[in-house]
Design an enzyme around this catalytic site. Sequence first.
Site: not given
Ligand code: NDP
Length: 448
Positions: A15, A43, A48, A51, A99, A115, A176, A178, A182, A304, A312, A437, A442
């Site tokens: 992107s 993306c 994105c 997904k 693209y 590269a 836990g 994004y 998802e 990123d 993105t 409405h 709303e």
């Molecule tokens: P996130 O940063 O959203 O979540 C990472 C999760 O992994 C957290 O729950 C974190 O736990 C856990 N974690 C991190 N490091 C470790 C580790 N070493 N061992 C075990 N657990 C770990 O990352 P995602 O991979 O879900 O997504 C990456 C990024 O991509 C996002 O941050 C977002 O910016 C982008 N994205 C955006 C989307 C959207 O706009 N809809 C969709 C998908 C991705 P804890 O919180 O406890 O630290």
Amino acid sequence: MSDYDFDLFTIGAGSGGVRASRVASAHGAKVAVAEEYRVGGTCVIRGCVPKKMLVYGAHFAEDLEDAKQFGWDLGETSFDWERLRDTVLGDVDRLSKLYTETLENHDVTVFEERAEITGDHEITLASGKVVTAKYILIATGAEPAVLDFPGSEHAITSNEAFHLPEVPKRIMIAGGGYIANEFAGIFHEFGAKVCIVNRSDTLLRGYDQALSDRLLKISMTKGINFHFNTTFKSITKNDDGSLHVELNGDDDQTVDCVLFATGRSPNVEGLGLDVAGVEQGRIGEILVDEYSKTNVDHIYAVGDVTNRVQLTPVAIREGQAFADTVFNNDPRTVSYDHIPSAVFSHPPISAVGLTEGEARNQLGNIRVYQSDFRPMKNVVAGRNERGLYKMIVDAATDKVVGIHMIGPDSPEIMQGFAVAVKAGLTKADFDATVAIHPTMAEELVLLK
Ligand code: NDP
């Protein structure tokens, strides 16, 4: 005549890289871009876009179930994963070609190979070709972080999730954030038994607590299992292909697939950053200033790989600002305030501005408005799933400083309201706006 082969050489056609390259070219620069995998980047190819298509596909599970209450008898329904997967991958091909065409139509030379920076202004391509460029832009993105423990090689990441031969009957998702939430929603709707294993007890860190609590409640009601404060000890592959997972903090589990969704690491390996003398941060991210310039005057980085905000639309803005600054003599920075975001969970979440906790810490005196409601469609469908909208207002100025939503179509609703928050509108401005409405949106102009 320039002393260099190109005015700009971009590494990475995702992107940020594509936007920067085509805009720089439109500003009159001679531009080349190298992409080792497929034009479009995360993306378009494995993020994105595919997904969201899977999210659409998944949502039919609930729509078809709800249809009965709206008078529709559909007979027996079934789901064909291969058909959806191949439709999605087909569309990804189409977009990747588009693209590439966009770049070519802007006279950008595309090298479909890796590269590496090998000298001051020098780049060496995988084919051995050596080129020079006045400016180098690194836009190589990030890749899924893979946990390291015995047997972790048996797990997949979101990259592979789009290509699965079948929907796993039982899937364990690590993380836990994004991606975990998802894909939990997607695979659950496709009939998989889903569990999430997270190292902490926080779901969707950074989002308003009330929303992540609501998503947790809804997800558990749907049948998704959560194991908090749990880490991985080992994965062993059984003879039947299933995976035996040993956990710290919970019982062992047998599943068919383990998916890591534990954050994304900047793609910096083998780029020649040491040769170039480019400074990196704690997790390898490329350090840049507000104009996306590294410590080396002619080397910039966007998206990123800089680990600023991994989204993105942010990478696209950084690419645009870079091209305008360097090739149009129009210095521009990106505003990182009030970036709206969404999680395409089932139901989706969206947010802009400060959470309640952040607002209390930063502003002290705030007003919180909330609407906890059952969307009309859910009422008719007999679906006991409630939406939650929250508005955070700075009591001193009446400015709306944050909006947080969970419920059907909340990302679509948020895009418009994000303009109002970014513009600094007040609660009184919201109150003065007549409602449409009946809608869910709303609620945001009727908060009392
Ligand atoms: P996130 O940063 O959203 O979540 C990472 C999760 O992994 C957290 O729950 C974190 O736990 C856990 N974690 C991190 N490091 C470790 C580790 N070493 N061992 C075990 N657990 C770990 O990352 P995602 O991979 O879900 O997504 C990456 C990024 O991509 C996002 O941050 C977002 O910016 C982008 N994205 C955006 C989307 C959207 O706009 N809809 C969709 C998908 C991705 P804890 O919180 O406890 O630290």
